[in-house]
Design an enzyme around this catalytic site. Sequence first.
Site, PDB file in Angstrom:
ATOM      1  N   HIS A 255     -59.968   5.939   4.494  1.00 56.49           N
ATOM      2  CA  HIS A 255     -61.275   6.323   3.843  1.00 56.49           C
ATOM      3  C   HIS A 255     -62.199   7.163   4.625  1.00 56.49           C
ATOM      4  O   HIS A 255     -62.764   8.185   4.077  1.00 56.49           O
ATOM      5  CB  HIS A 255     -61.830   5.159   2.923  1.00 56.49           C
ATOM      6  CG  HIS A 255     -62.898   5.375   2.105  1.00 56.49           C
ATOM      7  ND1 HIS A 255     -62.756   5.651   0.607  1.00 56.49           N
ATOM      8  CD2 HIS A 255     -64.320   5.677   2.277  1.00 56.49           C
ATOM      9  CE1 HIS A 255     -63.833   5.907   0.251  1.00 56.49           C
ATOM     10  NE2 HIS A 255     -64.697   6.007   1.120  1.00 56.49           N
ATOM     11  N   GLU A 256     -62.750   6.278   5.632  1.00 53.93           N
ATOM     12  CA  GLU A 256     -63.832   6.993   6.381  1.00 53.93           C
ATOM     13  C   GLU A 256     -63.120   8.474   7.118  1.00 53.93           C
ATOM     14  O   GLU A 256     -64.048   9.250   7.300  1.00 53.93           O
ATOM     15  CB  GLU A 256     -64.467   6.311   7.253  1.00 53.93           C
ATOM     16  CG  GLU A 256     -65.025   5.054   6.689  1.00 53.93           C
ATOM     17  CD  GLU A 256     -66.011   5.371   5.697  1.00 53.93           C
ATOM     18  OE1 GLU A 256     -66.730   6.327   5.835  1.00 53.93           O
ATOM     19  OE2 GLU A 256     -66.087   4.397   4.790  1.00 53.93           O
ATOM     20  N   HIS A 259     -63.922  11.203   5.175  1.00 47.67           N
ATOM     21  CA  HIS A 259     -65.257  12.172   5.135  1.00 47.67           C
ATOM     22  C   HIS A 259     -65.296  12.669   6.394  1.00 47.67           C
ATOM     23  O   HIS A 259     -66.040  13.754   6.440  1.00 47.67           O
ATOM     24  CB  HIS A 259     -66.266  10.913   4.966  1.00 47.67           C
ATOM     25  CG  HIS A 259     -66.480  10.157   3.751  1.00 47.67           C
ATOM     26  ND1 HIS A 259     -66.930  10.708   2.564  1.00 47.67           N
ATOM     27  CD2 HIS A 259     -66.357   8.862   3.375  1.00 47.67           C
ATOM     28  CE1 HIS A 259     -67.129   9.891   1.664  1.00 47.67           C
ATOM     29  NE2 HIS A 259     -66.862   8.898   2.032  1.00 47.67           N
ATOM     30  N   GLU A 285     -66.384  12.171  -1.403  1.00 48.66           N
ATOM     31  CA  GLU A 285     -65.509  11.223  -1.797  1.00 48.66           C
ATOM     32  C   GLU A 285     -64.210  11.649  -2.541  1.00 48.66           C
ATOM     33  O   GLU A 285     -63.276  10.763  -2.442  1.00 48.66           O
ATOM     34  CB  GLU A 285     -66.186  10.176  -3.112  1.00 48.66           C
ATOM     35  CG  GLU A 285     -67.473   9.221  -2.639  1.00 48.66           C
ATOM     36  CD  GLU A 285     -67.053   8.094  -1.625  1.00 48.66           C
ATOM     37  OE1 GLU A 285     -65.992   7.985  -1.706  1.00 48.66           O
ATOM     38  OE2 GLU A 285     -67.893   8.027  -0.632  1.00 48.66           O
TER      39      GLU A 285
END
Length: 490
Positions: A255-256, A259, A285
């Site tokens: 997830h990170e 980003h 996101e």
Amino acid sequence: MSRAYDALMAHARQTEALAQIAGRLGWDQETVMPRGAAAQRGEEMAALEAVLHARRTDPRVGEWLEAAEPDGAEAEANLRLIRRSHDRARKVPGELAAELARTTSVAQGIWAEARAADDFTAFAPTLERVLDLKRQEGAALANGGDPYDALLQDYEPGMTAGELDAMFGALRPRLATLRDRLLERPAPAGLQGRFDEAAQMKLTRLIARIFGYDMSRGRVDKAVHPFSSGSGNDVRITTRTDPADPFNCLYSTIHEVGHAAYEQNIDPAYLLTPLGAGASMGVHESQSRIYENQLGRSRGFTNWLFTQMQEAFGDFGIADAEAFYATVNRVHRGFIRTEADEVQYNLHVLMRFDLERELIAGTLDVADLEEAWNSRFEADFGYPVDRPSNGVLQDVHWSVGLFGYFATYTLGNVYAGCLHEAIRRAVPELDAQLAAGDLSAATGWLRDNVQRHGGLYEPREVIERACGFVPNEGPLLDYLDAKFGGIYGL
């Protein structure tokens, strides 16, 4: 270009550089700063915010904007973003901006201690102070309009709570119906055993690299709440480990990385300019969620991950890759948003969106927040919250003043659904590539069609240009129905 434009951009580059320093202080606070430094760090953040606010409201910025003669789309976009920042900053008194920075810096540590102690009352007075400051900021920015809409612009420019309410209203019934049908079926098996935390970190760094994270311009550390920080050539991420649940570490990292890859892949020519950051948190996101879910929880990628986990941890009770795919995508009861399955995740966000709108509007007080949270959770999910760290204290966002942020998680999921549909058209061999642990075509498509543009386009325009259609919730809902209907045999 005009001299005014050149002077404006020189000023903006220094402002962006100082903002990056503020971000680095935040990263340090979350990872390695000694606990006793919290009050001093609050003063440091307040001092730096005062400098940034003065630069953003400098009267010369308005003069340069008036006199600038841009040449081309990039210059026009820089002026649009600088004007937006200048106009918003001028509405907020400098003392309020500095006090917000000071208070939220200290509040972060108080929240972490209250969360560890499962004691909302220890955090409530601090949250009341943060909320009071955010209400003041929202009122100043709104200039007679809706303060929540005004705060939302910091995260999703051009979006309104009314538009989100309509989108979320369309999502909620289909998500709840699908969730209820899935929970009636037998659940896939869970993982068994303990998972060495050092081995988790070794595997998570491998995964970060294959998803395109450039470790020469980044690093992976541990924090209470995973996050990504920075842009350009210094983009850092954090994750967390749990010896009973390696998915927490692995999927937080993916997830990170979504980003971080966004920030690393922005056109280098935009470095330390207003264009050198993501278009919005909703678009951000979309990258973290498509990396984590449509790619990271796909049948192809989990096939590859199954082998990697066997090598790292030995037998963990799952018979084969197909069973592992079901385990990774297991729909289950739970309290924690970041650990929720794809079907239920947005239901967690929709609850927070409603509660924080009430907090900003003044129709819900901090003194009543825990009870409101618990009542809403039981109504939405069907079982009671057992302790504050699994409820109102689980998220860091309100402690650091991020009112308006939560909605962008679900908006990002909607955008990710649209992007996934477009990637499937563009990369017909995607499943085979994912099964080989090869993410390059998928992440390359996202780099070329979304990430490299940085702030060049408005948020919804970024997604529409990439997908070829106006973003809407349909592709996400259809993807969830098909994927989980297949896993659970609906």
